[in-house]
Design an enzyme around this catalytic site. Structure first.
Site, PDB file in Angstrom:
ATOM      1  CD  GLU A  40       5.102  -1.987  -5.010  1.00  0.00           C
ATOM      2  OE1 GLU A  40       4.703  -2.929  -5.712  1.00  0.00           O
ATOM      3  OE2 GLU A  40       5.599  -0.947  -5.496  1.00  0.00           O
ATOM      4  CE  LYS A 111       2.123  -3.757  -8.441  1.00  0.00           C
ATOM      5  NZ  LYS A 111       3.580  -3.478  -8.343  1.00  0.00           N
ATOM      6  CB  CYS A 146       3.446   0.225  -7.361  1.00  0.00           C
ATOM      7  SG  CYS A 146       4.945   1.030  -8.005  1.00  0.00           S
TER       8      CYS A 146
END
Length: 264
Positions: A40, A111, A146
């Site tokens: 990421e 995300k 994440c």
């Protein structure tokens, strides 16, 4: 299918331009793999909040340009980690890119779960609103980034969309490394899928990174794990193992809650 996770060391002293060039070279070295995965926000650093605005780029910006060429040269599918995307309306997103062996942009994922508890990424970035899967010749990838790892409903949605391999690109801090391993294994067990969890090494704006990227099989067994520093972790995946696991232990068939309505 052979997958290589490149656990990049993000050093605050290295420029974004230099790191981008170096990582493109690392991708080119993985020509024996079918799939390459990056972490990421590796160009800027997941905790380098003050640089998000200045380093933001469009989807077809310099990171995509460098890595599309690298993917084409290596002949690999490339999960290029994520970038700070500047959308046409000026908003910023933490956006993952998947590039085909031809160097074409095959998919993106913005995300959904932003980290920061009303600070940092949570206020600087806008949230994505849709799940992303990508069809490869032998596997269907489900994408997560994440902090998403803490939200199992996202992963259940990905397997409902056909995912057999869950790719988690991260900049996970060392102080919560135990959670990184625990949650990666839990998602694999719950979804009876491979989990490819690729994080960073080094330090992002003073935050020490966990490293320890790992590959978990559909039974929750860690089949490969990196150390704390920069490393390429390569493993051969058996595409049949997901179906075999789900057949041998068909827990997903016994779901009672959150089942999608039947089509009729």
């Amino acid at each position: 299918m052979r997958a290589s996770l490149i656990q990049i060391a993000v050093d605050d002293a290295e420029s974004v331009v230099s790191r981008r060039r170096r990582v493109a070279g690392l991708v080119r070295e993985q020509s024996d793999s079918d799939l390459v995965v990056l972490p990421e926000l590796w160009p800027v650093g997941a905790f380098a909040y003050e640089q998000f605005e200045t380093e933001a780029e469009p989807l077809d910006g310099p990171t995509y340009d460098a890595l599309s060429k690298a993917a084409r040269d290596a002949g690999v599918w490339l999960h290029a980690g994520s970038i700070v995307e500047r959308a046409g309306d000026g908003r910023l997103y933490n956006t993952a890119l998947v590039i085909s062996p031809a160097g074409e942009l095959a998919a993106t994922y913005r995300k959904i779960h932003r980290f920061g508890f009303d600070e940092g990424e949570a206020v600087l970035m806008s949230a994505g609103d849709s799940l992303t899967t990508v069809e490869l010749p032998e596997q269907t990838l489900g994408l997560a980034t994440c902090y998403d790892l803490r939200f199992p409903e996202l992963f259940r949605g990905l397997i409902d969309s056909g995912a057999t391999t869950l790719v988690v690109s991260a900049g996970w801090p060392e102080r919560r490394r135990a959670h990184w391993t625990l949650l990666s294994r839990a998602r694999a067990v719950e979804e009876q899928a491979y989990v490819l969890a690729c994080g960073t090494a080094g330090t992002h704006a003073g935050v020490q990174q966990a490293g320890h990227s790992l590959v978990v099989d559909p039974w929750g067994e860690v089949v490969a794990e990196a150390g704390p520093g920069e490393q390429v972790l390569t493993v051969d995946l058996d595409p049949r193992k997901v179906a075999e696991t789900r057949e041998q232990f068909p827990a997903l068939k016994d779901r009672m809650l959150g089942i999608r309505p039947a089509r009729g």
